[in-house]
Design an enzyme around this catalytic site. Structure first.
Site, PDB file in Angstrom:
ATOM      1  CB  THR A  49    -105.387  12.666  57.550  1.00 16.33           C
ATOM      2  OG1 THR A  49    -106.037  13.883  57.896  1.00 16.33           O
ATOM      3  CG2 THR A  49    -105.088  12.654  56.067  1.00 16.33           C
ATOM      4  CB  THR A  50    -102.789   8.497  59.554  1.00 14.43           C
ATOM      5  OG1 THR A  50    -102.006   9.698  59.540  1.00 14.43           O
ATOM      6  CG2 THR A  50    -101.868   7.316  59.372  1.00 14.43           C
ATOM      7  CE1 TYR A  61    -111.652  22.137  45.544  1.00 18.11           C
ATOM      8  CE2 TYR A  61    -113.798  23.005  46.167  1.00 18.11           C
ATOM      9  CZ  TYR A  61    -112.881  22.669  45.188  1.00 18.11           C
ATOM     10  OH  TYR A  61    -113.187  22.874  43.866  1.00 18.11           O
ATOM     11  CE1 TYR A 101    -103.295  17.764  61.447  1.00 18.80           C
ATOM     12  CE2 TYR A 101    -105.124  16.388  60.726  1.00 18.80           C
ATOM     13  CZ  TYR A 101    -103.780  16.705  60.698  1.00 18.80           C
ATOM     14  OH  TYR A 101    -102.921  15.965  59.916  1.00 18.80           O
ATOM     15  NE  ARG A 134    -102.872  14.648  54.709  1.00 14.53           N
ATOM     16  CZ  ARG A 134    -103.021  13.670  53.819  1.00 14.53           C
ATOM     17  NH1 ARG A 134    -103.996  13.731  52.941  1.00 14.53           N
ATOM     18  NH2 ARG A 134    -102.203  12.643  53.806  1.00 14.53           N
ATOM     19  CE  LYS A 140    -101.584  15.527  63.604  1.00 16.70           C
ATOM     20  NZ  LYS A 140    -102.221  14.396  62.865  1.00 16.70           N
ATOM     21  CB  ILE A 184    -101.194  13.510  66.877  1.00 14.03           C
ATOM     22  CG1 ILE A 184    -101.874  13.872  68.203  1.00 14.03           C
ATOM     23  CG2 ILE A 184    -102.059  12.526  66.089  1.00 14.03           C
ATOM     24  CD1 ILE A 184    -103.229  14.548  68.054  1.00 14.03           C
TER      25      ILE A 184
END
Length: 286
Positions: free
Chosen positions: A45-46, A108, A134, A139, A162, A204
């Site tokens: 994402t980053t 979503y 993850y 999010r 994560k 992370i």
């Protein structure tokens, strides 16, 4: 998976003013972060994976493989909310030189726990490299429960999670009952020390892009059971951490990297570069 212990950095993707990939900046970032991190996480994402194309993703991964002077392990992000598309992406990606993939829980759609389980089971069945789950409910708007994580931990090709739920009780439940070889990894920079106190093996990190040596002290101390030293390293980050997310990740950390001369602070729409107000707050702390 000893390679996943310590600090993994969720690398940002540097851009030029025209929003093309800034490979000079990426090279500087690899050299900067190698001062303290134990492995690279590419196109999470980053790394603004939501707005990089398939061709760019492949180019970024190839560039990092070729310019990994420190020979650090590489984790690559492959996830999504269309299970079939994720499976096809895994099959079509050159994962040679990649030690694991990081796959985010479907966003979503808000699937049931059984849907999440089946999604990751199918990914693990086809992936030629180990899978890191993850969990980031902030999010995705859905949570991978501890029970679902523990079910998935029994799969021979799922090696870690994560955990960015922020729920320490949930993280404890995973640590308590997970197989011995299943790794709990912090997905929240400031919760790394407490999570490592009850079994997590590292983090992370977003902030490790800017402060790799601080994270080296933080995770190495915790792995040595020196939680006082690990806490002191965490305290150094406690004021700047919320500014990294004030205008969404990676806006804040990209501005820090620009101040440090590592790369520019351009981001792709719908994100915008740091506002003057945020820049002032960050500058005051730096």
């Amino acid at each position: 998976m000893e390679a996943l212990k310590g600090t993994g950095v969720a690398l940002v993707t540097p851009f030029n003013e025209d929003l093309s990939i800034d490979f000079d900046g990426l090279l500087k970032l690899l050299e900067h972060t190698a001062k303290g991190v134990d492995y690279y996480v590419v196109q999470g994402t980053t790394g603004e994976s939501a707005t990089t194309t398939s061709a760019e993703k492949a180019e970024i991964l190839s560039f990092i493989k070729q310019n990994n002077k420190a020979k650090l392990p590489i984790v690559y992000g492959i996830g999504g909310n269309n299970t079939q598309s994720v499976l096809e992406n895994i099959k079509s990606t050159d994962l040679e030189g990649v030690c694991a993939i990081l796959s985010v829980s479907p966003y979503y759609n808000k699937p049931s726990q059984e849907g999440i389980y089946q999604h990751f089971k199918m990914i693990a069945d086809v992936s030629p490299v180990p899978v890191i789950l993850y969990n980031v409910p902030g999010r995705t708007q859905s949570n991978i429960s501890a029970n679902t994580t523990l079910r998935l931990a029994e799969h021979k090709n799922i090696v870690a999670i994560k955990e960015a739920s922020g729920d320490l009780t949930q993280c404890m439940a995973i640590s308590k009952d997970a197989p011995e070889d299943f790794l709990l990894i912090s997905g929240d920079d400031l919760l790394t020390t407490p999570m490592m106190s009850f079994g997590a093996v590292g983090v992370i990190s977003v902030l490790a892009n800017a402060f790799p040596e601080t994270f080296k002290r933080l995770t190495k101390a915790a792995l040595s059971n020196d939680f006082e030293a690990s806490s002191q390293a965490t305290f150094e980050l406690i004021d700047i951490n919320p500014l990294m997310y004030a205008e969404s990740n990676p806006v804040g950390v990209k501005h820090v990297l620009e101040v440090f001369g590592v790369c520019k602070n351009y981001v792709r729409m719908p994100l915008l570069p740091a506002s003057d107000e945020l820049k002032t707050k960050i500058q005051a702390l730096l």
